[in-house]
Design a protein around this motif. Sequence first.
Motif, short mmCIF file in Angstrom:
data_model
loop_
_atom_site.label_atom_id
_atom_site.label_comp_id
_atom_site.label_asym_id
_atom_site.label_seq_id
_atom_site.Cartn_x
_atom_site.Cartn_y
_atom_site.Cartn_z
N GLU A 143 60.48 -22.68 0.15
CA GLU A 143 58.84 -22.78 -0.36
C GLU A 143 58.34 -23.93 -0.35
O GLU A 143 57.68 -24.17 0.21
CB GLU A 143 59.57 -22.54 -1.87
CG GLU A 143 59.00 -20.72 -2.18
CD GLU A 143 58.90 -20.41 -4.00
OE1 GLU A 143 59.18 -21.40 -4.22
OE2 GLU A 143 59.54 -19.11 -4.27
N ASN B 268 64.44 -21.92 -2.48
CA ASN B 268 63.71 -22.99 -2.84
C ASN B 268 63.32 -23.48 -1.85
O ASN B 268 61.93 -24.74 -1.71
CB ASN B 268 64.79 -23.72 -4.05
CG ASN B 268 64.92 -22.90 -4.97
OD1 ASN B 268 64.77 -21.91 -5.42
ND2 ASN B 268 66.25 -23.06 -5.57
N LYS C 145 56.45 -20.39 9.85
CA LYS C 145 57.96 -19.49 8.66
C LYS C 145 58.60 -19.16 9.67
O LYS C 145 60.06 -18.88 9.37
CB LYS C 145 56.95 -18.83 8.27
CG LYS C 145 55.46 -19.16 7.18
CD LYS C 145 56.54 -18.96 5.96
CE LYS C 145 55.51 -19.29 4.99
NZ LYS C 145 54.17 -19.52 4.76
N SER D 29 58.17 -25.16 2.83
CA SER D 29 56.22 -24.85 3.71
C SER D 29 55.23 -24.84 3.23
O SER D 29 54.14 -24.84 3.90
CB SER D 29 56.44 -22.99 3.53
OG SER D 29 56.69 -22.66 2.16
N SER D 30 55.54 -25.81 1.94
CA SER D 30 54.13 -26.53 1.20
C SER D 30 54.07 -27.64 2.04
O SER D 30 52.48 -27.49 1.78
CB SER D 30 55.03 -27.59 0.35
OG SER D 30 55.81 -28.43 0.54
#
Length: 552
Positions: A252, A249, A274, A255-256
């Motif tokens: 993600e 969670n 990343k 990385s948004s």
Amino acid sequence: MFESSSTMVIRSSLITCISDYPSRGSHMHSLTLLTPAHFCYLVGVVAIVATMIFRANVVVPAILATFAVAFAYSGKVLVGLQAIFLGSLTAAHELFNIFLVIALMTALLNGLREIGADVRMVRPFRKIMVNGHVAFFILALITYLISLFFWPTPAVPLVGAILIPAAIYAGLSPLGAAVAIAIAGQGMALSSDYVIKVAPGISAKAAGTDMLPVANTALLLSLIAGAVALALSWYLTVRRNVRKPGAINLVEWESSGEIDPTAQPEAHQGSFAKAELARSTAGMHDEDVDALPAVSSAGAASMALPAMGGGVILPPKREMWSKVFSIVTPLTFLAVVIVMTQPELVGATVIRGGDAAALIGGMAAVLMMLTTLSYGRKGFLDRTAGHIIDGLVFAFKAMGAVLPIAGFFFVGDASTAGPILGIESGVHVPSLLFELVQACSQFIPHSPVLVSLGVLLTGMITGIDGSGFAGLPLTGSLSGALAPLAHMPASTLAAIGQMGAVWTGGGTLVAWSSLIAVTGFARVPVLDAVRVLFVPVVSGLVIATLVAVAIS
């Protein structure tokens, strides 16, 4: 209130300027002279609201409306064209403190992420935030308590840096985190302003009543409205998007914020790489590490050592600094909270609003430099500059489109309209929004329910400019004039108007308010937050108003 920053200036002058408003009842019998500029501004507001309802971007309507208002006011095309630029420039000047705080706090998070301290820092909250449902209400509670004492201005970055990652790890969606913070801080805490009492003081003076009844009523109404808004937002939106707790969670969510999602991970360094996300999860359980996106072997090898069991660990020295800063960072911000609530401990005067935001921003910058230095002296200067650049890029990427929208609404505020319309110093500056509301106020019926809802609506309209507190003199004076006719206490009506103005302009219902700071930290589109908040907040305000009528 991360209160639009213009509110900081407005707030200091409103108390002394209330006497300039018509006395209670006198303005009820006079019509404000409306000009073509007023009607252009009204059409612009309607166009922007309608565009938002249809879920389209409002930048173009805002730019066109700014031109139309300036042209109608001056009669000159050149002034209209200049207003398009000057509107955004004025908005940037008024809102840049928000941009800068977000940039510095993002830079700090980047520095913490370099050494893996961001994940360590949120682990203790996992014991409390056992799932996304619990995290939603804990996030709201902590935000409310912090915001009560020194306004939401510094509360947003504090909560954003420490608690949002923990809540997202627990399974709460980023949008759910933004909703919880906005309702509790910009809504509940700011609308009552029960500790600092600037809002009830302005409302009471304008209404010609005592401050304490206004403050007490506002506190009750804010709790009712907040409870309804939190419950409805959880039921309608948040509960449907809760996920299983886990590191994926966080990955993600972080990385948004990538600058270019189509590029290779290695192409970006700094906050959105990343490889850094993978490294920051060092020390997690194997099942959490297995869920992470793949990282190139070269990138992983350059920053971490392979761990037994397939995970990733930090070199011993960096591991030590990761532990140190995972403790030092929250303790530092706790110390900042104590200093802001008890400034006499350090020999300072009251630290709130803009000063509090500056203190937090400066502390974030210092911590970011220390964390970056702990990662390694080689390249320290370049990495520090890179973190700040990444933070600024993210801040403008998240909020840049808000500037022309805010520029239009600043045209309707006398405190900011002068530079946009090219009005020289010393010349009268129109307050288009207030004058429109004042012209319509006499048409409100005199039954208690309709009067209360009318005052609430008036407050909400005055809050459209994103300032929150600027409409309080008008709603207060209107409450004092209507109270005898509606057979209601002026303090109750003033508190209702205060609810409408602050909940709207303080940062829950308009995208160009301090809500942009909340959504910036949560990394979600601000208009998505507005759409989710609209029904719960309006429902809460209406129910709170009806309760106020029933008990008055």
